[in-house]
Structure formats: C-alpha cells, structure tokens
Design a protein around this motif. Structure first.
Motif, PDB file in Angstrom:
ATOM      1  N   VAL A   1      -5.635   8.506 -12.595  1.00 21.59           N
ATOM      2  CA  VAL A   1      -4.258   8.009 -12.670  1.00 21.59           C
ATOM      3  C   VAL A   1      -4.058   6.865 -11.682  1.00 21.59           C
ATOM      4  CG1 VAL A   1      -1.837   8.600 -12.316  1.00 21.59           C
ATOM      5  CG2 VAL A   1      -3.331  10.220 -13.457  1.00 21.59           C
ATOM      6  N   VAL A   2      -4.580   7.070 -10.463  1.00 23.84           N
ATOM      7  CA  VAL A   2      -4.417   6.037  -9.434  1.00 23.84           C
ATOM      8  C   VAL A   2      -5.074   4.734  -9.889  1.00 23.84           C
ATOM      9  CG1 VAL A   2      -5.225   5.355  -7.144  1.00 23.84           C
ATOM     10  CG2 VAL A   2      -4.118   7.583  -7.485  1.00 23.84           C
ATOM     11  N   GLU A   3      -6.256   4.868 -10.446  1.00 23.67           N
ATOM     12  CA  GLU A   3      -6.979   3.681 -10.897  1.00 23.67           C
ATOM     13  C   GLU A   3      -6.175   2.930 -11.963  1.00 23.67           C
ATOM     14  OE1 GLU A   3     -11.200   3.554 -12.864  1.00 23.67           O
ATOM     15  OE2 GLU A   3     -11.264   4.581 -10.920  1.00 23.67           O
ATOM     16  N   LYS A   4      -5.655   3.713 -12.904  1.00 21.64           N
ATOM     17  CA  LYS A   4      -4.883   3.120 -13.992  1.00 21.64           C
ATOM     18  C   LYS A   4      -3.624   2.460 -13.454  1.00 21.64           C
ATOM     19  CE  LYS A   4      -3.525   4.361 -18.635  1.00 21.64           C
ATOM     20  NZ  LYS A   4      -2.789   5.416 -19.300  1.00 21.64           N
ATOM     21  N   TYR A   5      -2.983   3.151 -12.495  1.00 17.95           N
ATOM     22  CA  TYR A   5      -1.753   2.608 -11.922  1.00 17.95           C
ATOM     23  C   TYR A   5      -2.026   1.283 -11.220  1.00 17.95           C
ATOM     24  CZ  TYR A   5       2.448   2.185  -9.092  1.00 17.95           C
ATOM     25  OH  TYR A   5       3.598   1.717  -8.508  1.00 17.95           O
ATOM     26  N   GLU A   6      -3.120   1.244 -10.476  1.00 12.53           N
ATOM     27  CA  GLU A   6      -3.437   0.017  -9.747  1.00 12.53           C
ATOM     28  C   GLU A   6      -3.718  -1.141 -10.698  1.00 12.53           C
ATOM     29  OE1 GLU A   6      -6.542   1.194  -7.076  1.00 12.53           O
ATOM     30  OE2 GLU A   6      -5.123   1.584  -5.442  1.00 12.53           O
ATOM     31  N   SER A   7      -4.390  -0.834 -11.826  1.00 15.82           N
ATOM     32  CA  SER A   7      -4.684  -1.940 -12.733  1.00 15.82           C
ATOM     33  C   SER A   7      -3.437  -2.354 -13.518  1.00 15.82           C
ATOM     34  CB  SER A   7      -5.836  -1.571 -13.684  1.00 15.82           C
ATOM     35  OG  SER A   7      -5.417  -0.551 -14.541  1.00 15.82           O
TER      36      SER A   7
ATOM     37  N   GLY B   1      -1.019  -5.903  -7.194  1.00 14.29           N
ATOM     38  CA  GLY B   1      -0.195  -6.128  -6.011  1.00 14.29           C
ATOM     39  C   GLY B   1       0.191  -4.832  -5.325  1.00 14.29           C
ATOM     40  N   VAL B   2      -0.107  -3.683  -5.948  1.00 16.44           N
ATOM     41  CA  VAL B   2       0.149  -2.404  -5.285  1.00 16.44           C
ATOM     42  C   VAL B   2      -1.149  -1.612  -5.221  1.00 16.44           C
ATOM     43  CG1 VAL B   2       1.541  -0.315  -5.274  1.00 16.44           C
ATOM     44  CG2 VAL B   2       2.462  -2.402  -6.275  1.00 16.44           C
ATOM     45  N   LYS B   3      -1.444  -1.150  -4.024  1.00 16.50           N
ATOM     46  CA  LYS B   3      -2.642  -0.317  -3.861  1.00 16.50           C
ATOM     47  C   LYS B   3      -2.223   1.085  -3.471  1.00 16.50           C
ATOM     48  CE  LYS B   3      -6.548  -2.974  -3.763  1.00 16.50           C
ATOM     49  NZ  LYS B   3      -6.149  -4.379  -3.697  1.00 16.50           N
ATOM     50  N   VAL B   4      -2.961   2.083  -3.941  1.00 22.17           N
ATOM     51  CA  VAL B   4      -2.662   3.455  -3.554  1.00 22.17           C
ATOM     52  C   VAL B   4      -3.807   3.981  -2.701  1.00 22.17           C
ATOM     53  CG1 VAL B   4      -2.131   5.785  -4.336  1.00 22.17           C
ATOM     54  CG2 VAL B   4      -1.395   3.822  -5.687  1.00 22.17           C
TER      55      VAL B   4
ATOM     56  N   VAL C   1       0.831  -1.196   0.000  1.00 18.75           N
ATOM     57  CA  VAL C   1       0.000   0.000   0.000  1.00 18.75           C
ATOM     58  C   VAL C   1       0.871   1.252   0.000  1.00 18.75           C
ATOM     59  CG1 VAL C   1      -1.720   1.318   1.244  1.00 18.75           C
ATOM     60  CG2 VAL C   1      -1.846  -1.161   1.230  1.00 18.75           C
ATOM     61  N   ILE C   2       0.638   2.121  -0.980  1.00 20.92           N
ATOM     62  CA  ILE C   2       1.311   3.415  -1.004  1.00 20.92           C
ATOM     63  C   ILE C   2       0.328   4.455  -0.500  1.00 20.92           C
ATOM     64  CG2 ILE C   2       2.373   5.170  -2.460  1.00 20.92           C
ATOM     65  CD1 ILE C   2       3.032   2.960  -4.470  1.00 20.92           C
ATOM     66  N   LYS C   3       0.738   5.169   0.546  1.00 20.60           N
ATOM     67  CA  LYS C   3      -0.131   6.253   1.026  1.00 20.60           C
ATOM     68  C   LYS C   3       0.217   7.525   0.289  1.00 20.60           C
ATOM     69  CE  LYS C   3      -1.314   4.896   5.660  1.00 20.60           C
ATOM     70  NZ  LYS C   3      -1.187   5.262   7.066  1.00 20.60           N
TER      71      LYS C   3
ATOM     72  N   LYS D   1       9.414   2.393  -0.544  1.00 27.26           N
ATOM     73  CA  LYS D   1      10.107   3.467  -1.249  1.00 27.26           C
ATOM     74  C   LYS D   1      10.225   3.214  -2.754  1.00 27.26           C
ATOM     75  CE  LYS D   1      14.013   6.021   0.576  1.00 27.26           C
ATOM     76  NZ  LYS D   1      15.294   5.696   1.207  1.00 27.26           N
ATOM     77  N   ASP D   2      10.633   2.000  -3.121  1.00 26.89           N
ATOM     78  CA  ASP D   2      10.823   1.711  -4.544  1.00 26.89           C
ATOM     79  C   ASP D   2       9.507   1.821  -5.296  1.00 26.89           C
ATOM     80  OD1 ASP D   2      13.481   1.317  -4.138  1.00 26.89           O
ATOM     81  OD2 ASP D   2      13.267  -0.838  -3.760  1.00 26.89           O
ATOM     82  N   GLU D   3       8.451   1.254  -4.703  1.00 24.03           N
ATOM     83  CA  GLU D   3       7.142   1.332  -5.354  1.00 24.03           C
ATOM     84  C   GLU D   3       6.704   2.792  -5.453  1.00 24.03           C
ATOM     85  OE1 GLU D   3       7.902  -0.776  -2.990  1.00 24.03           O
ATOM     86  OE2 GLU D   3       7.596  -2.752  -3.898  1.00 24.03           O
ATOM     87  N   SER D   4       6.984   3.569  -4.394  1.00 19.43           N
ATOM     88  CA  SER D   4       6.575   4.976  -4.402  1.00 19.43           C
ATOM     89  C   SER D   4       7.285   5.745  -5.498  1.00 19.43           C
ATOM     90  CB  SER D   4       6.880   5.627  -3.053  1.00 19.43           C
ATOM     91  OG  SER D   4       6.184   4.964  -2.035  1.00 19.43           O
ATOM     92  N   LYS D   5       8.576   5.447  -5.690  1.00 19.74           N
ATOM     93  CA  LYS D   5       9.330   6.124  -6.745  1.00 19.74           C
ATOM     94  C   LYS D   5       8.754   5.773  -8.106  1.00 19.74           C
ATOM     95  CE  LYS D   5      13.757   6.837  -4.473  1.00 19.74           C
ATOM     96  NZ  LYS D   5      15.173   6.454  -4.402  1.00 19.74           N
ATOM     97  N   GLU D   6       8.410   4.507  -8.281  1.00 21.99           N
ATOM     98  CA  GLU D   6       7.788   4.084  -9.532  1.00 21.99           C
ATOM     99  C   GLU D   6       6.472   4.831  -9.737  1.00 21.99           C
ATOM    100  OE1 GLU D   6       8.325   2.354 -12.353  1.00 21.99           O
ATOM    101  OE2 GLU D   6      10.348   2.609 -11.526  1.00 21.99           O
TER     102      GLU D   6
END
Lengths: 291, 438
Positions: free
Chosen positions: B63-69, B73-76, B41-43, B339-344
């Motif tokens: 954007v968040v929706e698109k990123y999640e799909s 495995g990563v939720k925002v 989970v990215i806050k 951190k890595d996921e957040s940077k992505e």
C-alpha cells in the motif's frame, strides 16, 4: 602528596563525560520519578499535583505490601542460596580435577538472556507437556501440580530458575576471591594439622569475608528490585500471587496507565533498597573488627 | 612526560570525535518533515513485523509503495514494533510529544487518554468526506468516537467464535451444542474421554474474559454487561453473578487446560493445534490458521469447524449476538506537520487495506466486504456472513473498561478459576474497580 598533579581542566575533561552520562541517565530520572510520584498523571495528559497522597495510598495498599512480602521471600531465598554458591566455589577452588570445566559450566546460565531462561523454564514447567511433570507422572505422581498456574506455587517455581540463573555469577566472584587467599597460609594450617573443612571455615572464609558482605548486599538489593523472569513467566499472576514490587510498579504504570502512582512505587522501592543496603552493612560491620 | 602528553592529546581527539559523531546522529535523526529534495515525509508506525505478521507487513509495504507512486512528493517512512513494545514506545513518545504522524491505536479505553491529552487529531472530516463512513460496518467507528468526534479509523473487525475439532467431537459421539446445558454435557463427555475440553491460556486474563463475556451476554442479554461496565447499572447484578458462577463451574469441571492460570494464550493454542484440546474460543484473527496459513496442514484444517456460543436456557441473549469488536485502527497526530497529507494517507490506506486484508491475510477489515466476488475458503465466508447477520456485537471487556478496571477484572477471573473468591466477591470487586476508575 596532596598537591594536585593535573590541572582542574584536565580533571573536568576526564571526569566530565561520565559525570554527564551518569547524571542524565541515572540521577536526573530518579529525581524526576520522585517528582512524578507527587502527581496524579496517566502518562499522557495533564499532571495534577496531589502532594504526598500517592505515598499515603501506597502505605495502605495491601497489594503493594503483598508484593513487598514476595520480594522479601525472594531476597531471603537468594541470600540463603549464597551458602550453596560459596560451598561450590570452595570445592572448585580446592584444585579438584576438571574444576576449570565445571566453572565454565556453572557460568553458562549467566550468559543466557533472561528471556531465554524464562522461556526455557516455562517449557519445563508446562503442566501437560513440561519435562518436569512428564517426569513426575513417569515416576508415579498421578496429578502433578500446575506450577506457574498454581497461586500457591508460582512464586517458588520462579525462585528456582532465579537461583540457577545467578549461580555462575556468585560462584565466579567467590572463586576469584578464594584464589586470592595466600597459599602459604593454607599450607601453614595444613602443617599444623588442620582438616580441609577447618581450612575452609577457619582460614579461607574469614579472609574473603569482605567479598561475602558485598555479595549479600548485591543479592538482597538485586532481589528487591527483581523483575525479568517474573514479568515473562507469570506477569505477576495468577491473581497477583507472584507479584513483586518491580512488577507491581510496571503493571501500575504501563497496564493501568497510572504513571503518578507507578512513579511513587518506584521511588519508594529505591528508598527500600537504600535502607536495606544500610541495614545489611550495619549488621555485618562487627565482623570486620575481628580481623 | 612526552608520552603522557601524547596520550592526553589522543584522548582529547577521541572526545571531540565522539561529540561530532553523536552530534551527527542527532541531527540526522531529528524530526524533519521534509526531505532534502523538498518532498514531504509521513512517519507511520505499525504493529506488524515481517517475522510474526508476514502477510500484514507485506500488505502495508504494497500500500505504501502504491501510495508513494500515486502521490509524488510524499514519502512514507515506516517503522514497526511488536504489539506490546509498540504500546510502550507510543506511551514514551507521547509523553515527550513525539508521536508519529500516523500510527496504530486500539479503540475506546486505550484511545481515551490520548484524546484527552489533545495528542490525536479529530478525523470526523475525513469520515464525512465522500461518505467514507458508509463503507464501514455499522458500529465500528463509534468505538473510536468521543463526544461525537471520531479520533481513529478502524481497520479490523473481529468476532470470537468457538473453534472446535470435528474429529474429536465425532470420536466422542458429540454434536455442536445448541444450549448451554448441552455445552456443559459436551464438556463433561470430553473430560471423561480424556480430552482437554477447552484450550484456554488464562495467564493474560483477556482470554478468560471472552468466556465470561459470552456467559454474561447469554444470561443477562446483550446490553446488560455493557451497561454495567458503563456504570449505568450496578455490576452487582444476579445475571452477572450467575455468569461468574458458571465460569467458576466450568473451571471446577476441569473444562480448561491444566494450569490455565499459568499458560499464555500461545501455549494454550498449541494444545488445540496439537489436537489434545477439543475447543478454543478466540477472535476471528485466528482464522488463517484454520484456512489459509502454511503453518498448519490441510489435514488439520479440514478437521476444524466453528460455532457461536450457544444460547442459555430461558435466555435473554441470542445466538446472533457475538463478542467482538473493532481491533486496531489508525490515528493521525494532532501535532503532525503533515496533518493533511496524513489524513489523505489513512483514507487511502483504509480503502486499499479493505481490498487486500481479508483475501490475503484473513483479517476482516472494518470496511464492508462483498463475499460473492471473492474466492475464499468456505469457513472465511461463513464467518463473514455470520458477521453481516449479527444482531449485536458486544465489545471485548478490555475495549469497554478503563485500563485499571480491566486489570482487576483479569485478576478476578484468575481468582475465580483457582477458587479463591466466590461469584459474589467477583461482582462486588468488579463494581468497586469500575467505580474507582471513574
């Protein structure tokens, strides 16, 4: 009589939760503020211990003292306004027609949120479209003042809504106190030929003196730490002309990012409030001995 | 006695219940960077509530929706607050080391304490990867850099044009001024015609600062004001004093809204929107109000044009120089567990934002936009073209100055308007505040 009826555990259980909340939310943060006041700290990075330096700076800070002076003006104005509140309460309590309705009307400003009151009065004070200036121009003033935009007027322009805001609160307190004055005393005085004014000043007022003292302390301390309307309506401006101690503290900590100094102001404000309370109680204590 | 005991038991039961409920709250809200199903989970905290910034909010959502799909495995987890509340909350969160994984930040002076406190991650690697840096407009990422490392990636770029009401100008027989002398004449004519020449809400200070910055830029040249703020040269400089004198003169001419020191920017803007004021100097974030927004009528939009602040006589500044700067950017928390996921995520966000923000919300992204392929209102295209042609962008005062000096700067501008201080006092006291903020 002195024997405790409940066990110590019971006392702990009943008092505990409130005590924990009070300590956690009020007293520990106060101590923390005092501690932060000894630091040079921007709120985020490293704290550096500087001892009492913040307080020495504070004592020589002309901006702080001018904000303290503004707070004092506010306090004096709210204490004077108590006289009007009391007069209104006396009239309301003397069984005039529609007193009940009027009492509710006076209470309404107190039910509004400070933000709403601030927005309302900002609209009234608007220099070009505001109700006040339109009225002034209609009755012949060519160039009415800019109120909140005028450094000489801004503070006084805020005092008016503050007085209006708290009217209901104090009138309610006085009204309740006046209703508690025994009817028999009032009737006895009337039989003895006292006028309504005499009854109010010689019978009712002395009997509610304790309540009046409490309200003086409330008004004074409330004004010294007053923040809401000022923050919203002028933010302390123009150029600091309506800055009070609490808004100066906020600006220092949150806009200038100087949490150490901001905390010192906050702690000093607490001390000022305590001293003010003490002095007012001392000044009014002699009255108590008369009755 | 029996009854008392019963009350007693009830009370105890209540306390126990309350403790359980409160305990439950804290465990459910505790920082877990992993959901129960194992996804990360990215806050993400931002400043666009659906009420006041509807389109921006929708872009973030999409954007968040698109990123999640795209990234199973990563939720925002998104949280939003209005500007000032956001700043306060970030402040509080950072003192207890609980910054969100990704958040919105402002450039330079605002960002500095976070960087010094080691709370924000170095994003230089993100910029270097696949030449992401080349996508940004020159000079925008630098505002987020300290000691050669970049700590935030800008998503907005703003310049401040002077918007004006063409109809009012026509009625008074006026043309767009090409020199400062002409500008002063325009102000005088408008004033004589009974119109408020300039809508300005100087209660907040940064608004008046825009005017001062332009004057300083035009009189002293495009680098002087920045050098003075950086204390490479003294602020007590004849050109900067002249700028203060001109600003004061404008106030004395009655150029600004009546009671400007007590008006918020929003209140002053109303005068421009109601067509009682002729000019309004504001950032390009106001563009949608004059082009795409539903809140103003087409009739009004047609009347609005813009011009760049004119050249000064015998000037050193140039009209291709603008006051502006990167608006907000994104940061990644140094202590983030993802951190890595957040940077992505911010990399992904910046690219998507660049595609959507200008066309949908009228917000100019800090990444380059190709206007030829877009269907946009003419005024938007013009501003964007001017921006691409710009020889220099002088950063907003509050971006360049330390927070304490900016506060003093605003107060001094208010005092200039009310005539409490002289231009010489202005430069002297600004110099002092810049020195002590060092």
């Amino acid at each position: 009589m002195n024997r405790l009826k409940a066990s110590k555990l019971d006392i702990l259980i009943y008092v505990g939760p409130a005590l924990v909340l009070l300590l956690g939310i009020v007293y520990i943060p106060i101590l923390q503020t005092g501690y932060f006041g000894l630091m040079e700290w921007n709120g985020i990075g490293q704290k550096t211990f500087v001892g009492l330096e913040n307080y020495f700076v504070l004592l020589q800070d002309t901006k702080f003292w001018s904000s303290a002076y503004h707070s004092l003006i506010l306090a004096v104005a709210s204490i004077i306004s108590l006289v009007f509140y009391l007069a209104i309460a006396v009239i309301l309590a003397s069984r005039i027609k529609g007193a009940n309705l009027l009492r509710k009307i006076y209470l309404i400003p107190m039910l509004l949120a400070s933000v709403a009151i601030a927005q309302l009065w900002m609209k009234i004070y608007n220099p070009t479209n505001g109700m006040l200036n339109i009225f002034l121009m209609k009755i012949g003033f060519e160039n009415p003042p800019a109120w909140l935009g005028d450094a000489n007027l801004a503070l006084y322009a805020i005092i008016l809504p503050t007085i209006w805001q708290y009217a209901g609160f104090y009138i309610l307190i006085y009204y309740a106190a006046l209703k508690n004055v025994p009817e028999s005393l009032v009737e006895a005085a009337r039989i003895d030929g006292a006028s309504s004014l005499q009854i109010a000043t010689k019978i009712k007022l002395p009997l509610i003196m304790n309540v009046v003292k409490v309200t003086i302390v409330l008004a004074a301390v409330g004004s010294l730490k007053y923040f809401d309307l000022i923050y919203i309506m002028t933010g302390g401006g123009p150029s600091g002309s309506s800055e009070v101690m609490a808004s100066y503290m906020y600006n220092t900590a949150f806009n200038k990012f100087d949490f150490g100094y901001g905390s010192a102001i906050g702690f000093f404000l607490l001390i000022i409030c305590l001293v003010a309370t003490f002095i007012i109680q001392r000044l009014t204590i002699s009255d108590k001995d008369l009755y | 006695m029996q009854r008392i005991k019963k009350a007693h038991t009830l009370f105890l039961a209540f306390i126990v219940g309350a403790i359980l409920v409160l305990g439950g709250c804290s465990s459910s809200s505790s920082d877990s960077s992993e959901e129960s199903d194992g996804s990360k989970v990215i806050k993400f905290m931002h400043i666009w509530p659906p009420g006041s910034s509807k389109t921006q909010n929708q872009i973030v959502e999409s954007v968040v929706e698109k990123y999640e799909s795209d990234n199973p495995g990563v939720k925002v987890q998104v949280e939003y607050l209005e500007n000032e509340q956001y700043k306060d909350k970030i402040k509080v969160l950072s003192s207890s080391n609980e910054l969100p994984d990704v958040g919105v930040t402002w450039a330079a002076g605002y960002l500095k304490p976070f960087v010094e406190g080691d709370l924000i991650a170095d994003l230089t690697d993100v910029l270097a990867k696949d030449n992401l840096k080349d996508q940004f407009v020159g000079g925008t990422t630098e505002a987020y850099a300290f000691d050669g490392k970049t700590y935030g990636l800008p998503i907005e770029l703003n310049i401040a044009p002077v918007y004006y009401n063409k109809e009012i100008f026509e009625q008074n027989g006026l043309e767009v001024p090409t020199s400062y002398a002409e500008f002063v004449d325009v102000v005088k004519t408008l004033k004589a015609g009974g119109v408020t020449p300039i809508a300005l809400g100087n209660k907040e200070g940064w608004t008046g600062s825009l005017w001062y910055m332009y004057l300083a830029d035009r009189i002293g040249g495009s680098t002087l004001i920045s050098e003075a703020i950086a204390q490479e040269v003294s602020f007590e400089n004849p050109a900067l004093e002249q700028a203060a004198a001109d600003f004061k003169e404008l106030a004395e001419l009655g150029a600004f809204s009546k009671g400007t020191n007590g008006l918020s920017n929003d209140e002053a803007k109303v005068e421009f929107l109601n067509e009682t004021a002729a000019m309004y100097l504001m950032g390009s974030w106001e563009l949608p109000n004059f082009t795409t927004s539903d809140e103003t009528t087409q009739e009004f939009k047609d009347k609005i044009g813009y011009f760049n602040f004119p050249n000064y006589e015998s000037n050193a500044g140039e009209a291709e120089s603008w006051i502006g700067g990167p608006g907000v950017g994104l940061f990644v928390s140094e202590n983030s567990k993802v951190k890595d996921e957040s940077k992505e995520f911010i990399r992904y966000f910046i690219e998507e934002w660049g595609k959507q923000s200008f066309t949908k919300a009228g917000v100019i992204p800090a990444t380059k936009v190709d206007t030829s392929s877009l269907d946009l209102p003419q005024m938007n295209i013009d501003v964007l073209d001017d921006l691409n042609k710009a020889k220099n962008i002088t950063l907003f005062a509050d971006v360049q100055m330390p927070a304490s000096a900016a506060e003093v700067h605003y107060n001094l501008l208010q005092s200039l308007v009310s005539g409490e201080i002289t231009p010489a006092d202005f430069t002297k006291q600004t110099e002092e505040s810049l020195k002590s903020a060092k």
